[in-house]
Write a protein that holds these residues in place. Sequence first.
Motif, PDB file in Angstrom:
ATOM      1  N   MET A 281      24.223  -6.759  -4.882  1.00 48.71           N
ATOM      2  CA  MET A 281      24.440  -7.333  -6.201  1.00 48.71           C
ATOM      3  C   MET A 281      25.146  -8.666  -6.068  1.00 48.71           C
ATOM      4  SD  MET A 281      25.702  -3.779  -7.830  1.00 48.71           S
ATOM      5  CE  MET A 281      26.423  -3.279  -6.283  1.00 48.71           C
ATOM      6  N   MET A 282      24.829  -9.584  -6.959  1.00 44.85           N
ATOM      7  CA  MET A 282      25.456 -10.900  -6.940  1.00 44.85           C
ATOM      8  C   MET A 282      26.122 -11.174  -8.281  1.00 44.85           C
ATOM      9  SD  MET A 282      25.016 -12.651  -4.103  1.00 44.85           S
ATOM     10  CE  MET A 282      25.141 -14.348  -4.591  1.00 44.85           C
ATOM     11  N   GLY A 283      27.318 -11.695  -8.237  1.00 43.19           N
ATOM     12  CA  GLY A 283      27.998 -12.192  -9.418  1.00 43.19           C
ATOM     13  C   GLY A 283      28.550 -11.122 -10.335  1.00 43.19           C
ATOM     14  N   GLY A 284      29.480 -11.548 -11.171  1.00 47.49           N
ATOM     15  CA  GLY A 284      30.059 -10.668 -12.172  1.00 47.49           C
ATOM     16  C   GLY A 284      31.016  -9.660 -11.586  1.00 47.49           C
ATOM     17  N   ASN A 285      31.860  -9.124 -12.439  1.00 43.41           N
ATOM     18  CA  ASN A 285      32.815  -8.110 -12.014  1.00 43.41           C
ATOM     19  C   ASN A 285      32.378  -6.719 -12.427  1.00 43.41           C
ATOM     20  OD1 ASN A 285      34.598  -9.912 -10.808  1.00 43.41           O
ATOM     21  ND2 ASN A 285      35.546 -10.393 -12.749  1.00 43.41           N
ATOM     22  N   ASP A 286      31.364  -6.607 -13.269  1.00 42.97           N
ATOM     23  CA  ASP A 286      30.906  -5.309 -13.748  1.00 42.97           C
ATOM     24  C   ASP A 286      29.533  -5.020 -13.158  1.00 42.97           C
ATOM     25  OD1 ASP A 286      30.678  -2.934 -15.100  1.00 42.97           O
ATOM     26  OD2 ASP A 286      30.033  -3.851 -16.972  1.00 42.97           O
ATOM     27  N   MET A 287      29.524  -4.692 -11.866  1.00 46.26           N
ATOM     28  CA  MET A 287      28.272  -4.426 -11.180  1.00 46.26           C
ATOM     29  C   MET A 287      28.130  -2.917 -11.012  1.00 46.26           C
ATOM     30  SD  MET A 287      28.385  -7.456  -8.355  1.00 46.26           S
ATOM     31  CE  MET A 287      30.048  -7.148  -7.810  1.00 46.26           C
ATOM     32  N   SER A 288      26.953  -2.398 -11.290  1.00 46.11           N
ATOM     33  CA  SER A 288      26.758  -0.963 -11.139  1.00 46.11           C
ATOM     34  C   SER A 288      25.363  -0.663 -10.617  1.00 46.11           C
ATOM     35  CB  SER A 288      26.985  -0.249 -12.471  1.00 46.11           C
ATOM     36  OG  SER A 288      26.055  -0.699 -13.433  1.00 46.11           O
ATOM     37  N   VAL A 289      25.253   0.474  -9.984  1.00 50.32           N
ATOM     38  CA  VAL A 289      23.985   0.975  -9.472  1.00 50.32           C
ATOM     39  C   VAL A 289      23.813   2.379 -10.018  1.00 50.32           C
ATOM     40  CG1 VAL A 289      22.735   1.694  -7.409  1.00 50.32           C
ATOM     41  CG2 VAL A 289      24.113  -0.374  -7.364  1.00 50.32           C
ATOM     42  N   ALA A 290      22.659   2.675 -10.555  1.00 51.25           N
ATOM     43  CA  ALA A 290      22.374   4.012 -11.069  1.00 51.25           C
ATOM     44  C   ALA A 290      21.470   4.746 -10.087  1.00 51.25           C
ATOM     45  CB  ALA A 290      21.706   3.922 -12.427  1.00 51.25           C
ATOM     46  N   ILE A 291      21.843   5.979  -9.778  1.00 51.18           N
ATOM     47  CA  ILE A 291      21.020   6.833  -8.930  1.00 51.18           C
ATOM     48  C   ILE A 291      20.608   8.020  -9.788  1.00 51.18           C
ATOM     49  CG2 ILE A 291      20.954   8.267  -6.865  1.00 51.18           C
ATOM     50  CD1 ILE A 291      23.193   6.460  -5.751  1.00 51.18           C
ATOM     51  N   GLY A 292      19.335   8.248  -9.895  1.00 46.66           N
ATOM     52  CA  GLY A 292      18.863   9.322 -10.762  1.00 46.66           C
ATOM     53  C   GLY A 292      17.873  10.220 -10.072  1.00 46.66           C
ATOM     54  N   ALA A 293      17.500  11.270 -10.774  1.00 46.20           N
ATOM     55  CA  ALA A 293      16.548  12.247 -10.259  1.00 46.20           C
ATOM     56  C   ALA A 293      15.160  11.947 -10.808  1.00 46.20           C
ATOM     57  CB  ALA A 293      16.980  13.648 -10.658  1.00 46.20           C
ATOM     58  N   ALA A 294      14.148  12.328 -10.047  1.00 52.06           N
ATOM     59  CA  ALA A 294      12.771  12.111 -10.467  1.00 52.06           C
ATOM     60  C   ALA A 294      12.268  13.235 -11.367  1.00 52.06           C
ATOM     61  CB  ALA A 294      11.875  11.988  -9.246  1.00 52.06           C
ATOM     62  N   SER A 295      13.129  14.192 -11.689  1.00 50.18           N
ATOM     63  CA  SER A 295      12.719  15.300 -12.558  1.00 50.18           C
ATOM     64  C   SER A 295      13.789  15.552 -13.604  1.00 50.18           C
ATOM     65  CB  SER A 295      12.486  16.569 -11.738  1.00 50.18           C
ATOM     66  OG  SER A 295      13.727  17.103 -11.312  1.00 50.18           O
TER      67      SER A 295
ATOM     68  N   SER B 273      21.536  17.280  -7.527  1.00 52.32           N
ATOM     69  CA  SER B 273      22.780  17.793  -6.978  1.00 52.32           C
ATOM     70  C   SER B 273      23.100  17.003  -5.716  1.00 52.32           C
ATOM     71  CB  SER B 273      22.628  19.276  -6.645  1.00 52.32           C
ATOM     72  OG  SER B 273      23.806  19.761  -6.024  1.00 52.32           O
ATOM     73  N   VAL B 274      24.269  16.403  -5.690  1.00 50.98           N
ATOM     74  CA  VAL B 274      24.683  15.598  -4.540  1.00 50.98           C
ATOM     75  C   VAL B 274      25.853  16.309  -3.869  1.00 50.98           C
ATOM     76  CG1 VAL B 274      25.538  13.351  -3.771  1.00 50.98           C
ATOM     77  CG2 VAL B 274      23.966  13.491  -5.714  1.00 50.98           C
ATOM     78  N   PRO B 275      25.614  16.935  -2.716  1.00 47.90           N
ATOM     79  CA  PRO B 275      26.686  17.688  -2.055  1.00 47.90           C
ATOM     80  C   PRO B 275      27.736  16.800  -1.392  1.00 47.90           C
ATOM     81  CG  PRO B 275      24.700  17.750  -0.735  1.00 47.90           C
ATOM     82  CD  PRO B 275      24.339  17.054  -2.018  1.00 47.90           C
ATOM     83  N   GLY B 276      27.428  15.536  -1.169  1.00 51.85           N
ATOM     84  CA  GLY B 276      28.383  14.629  -0.540  1.00 51.85           C
ATOM     85  C   GLY B 276      27.780  13.251  -0.394  1.00 51.85           C
ATOM     86  N   ILE B 277      28.636  12.293  -0.035  1.00 52.02           N
ATOM     87  CA  ILE B 277      28.165  10.922   0.103  1.00 52.02           C
ATOM     88  C   ILE B 277      29.061  10.191   1.104  1.00 52.02           C
ATOM     89  CG2 ILE B 277      29.537  10.180  -1.885  1.00 52.02           C
ATOM     90  CD1 ILE B 277      27.387   8.080  -2.462  1.00 52.02           C
ATOM     91  N   TYR B 278      28.454   9.387   1.948  1.00 56.16           N
ATOM     92  CA  TYR B 278      29.178   8.489   2.839  1.00 56.16           C
ATOM     93  C   TYR B 278      28.939   7.078   2.325  1.00 56.16           C
ATOM     94  CZ  TYR B 278      29.478  12.258   6.285  1.00 56.16           C
ATOM     95  OH  TYR B 278      29.740  13.431   6.939  1.00 56.16           O
ATOM     96  N   VAL B 279      29.995   6.286   2.237  1.00 53.92           N
ATOM     97  CA  VAL B 279      29.887   4.916   1.728  1.00 53.92           C
ATOM     98  C   VAL B 279      30.580   3.982   2.710  1.00 53.92           C
ATOM     99  CG1 VAL B 279      30.475   3.356  -0.168  1.00 53.92           C
ATOM    100  CG2 VAL B 279      29.935   5.748  -0.655  1.00 53.92           C
ATOM    101  N   THR B 280      29.975   2.836   2.947  1.00 52.64           N
ATOM    102  CA  THR B 280      30.588   1.835   3.813  1.00 52.64           C
ATOM    103  C   THR B 280      30.238   0.445   3.300  1.00 52.64           C
ATOM    104  OG1 THR B 280      30.899   1.122   6.101  1.00 52.64           O
ATOM    105  CG2 THR B 280      28.658   1.688   5.429  1.00 52.64           C
ATOM    106  N   ASN B 281      31.024  -0.525   3.681  1.00 51.72           N
ATOM    107  CA  ASN B 281      30.706  -1.919   3.376  1.00 51.72           C
ATOM    108  C   ASN B 281      29.675  -2.429   4.365  1.00 51.72           C
ATOM    109  OD1 ASN B 281      32.513  -2.474   1.237  1.00 51.72           O
ATOM    110  ND2 ASN B 281      34.190  -2.614   2.683  1.00 51.72           N
TER     111      ASN B 281
END
Length: 77
Positions: free
Chosen positions: A16-30, A35-43
Amino acid sequence: MGGGADGSSNYGVAYMMGGNDMSVAIGAASDEGLSVPGIYVTNTAYAMNSMLNGDGWCEKFSAENGDYFTLFIEGLD
């Protein structure tokens, strides 16, 4: 080619570029949801180097200036 944690083939990349209110939506195809049992996040290496050294967009992060990087994750029902 990328890869997920522990050699998984599942991963995502958000850019994402610019702004302070950046978001990403992750959704289901159904309609059953996702159900998300866990998540790893890194820069990315670029973000890390930018925070440590500064770049053309910002100066390097400084605790004295109160600089910080926050990740908010919100589950919606």
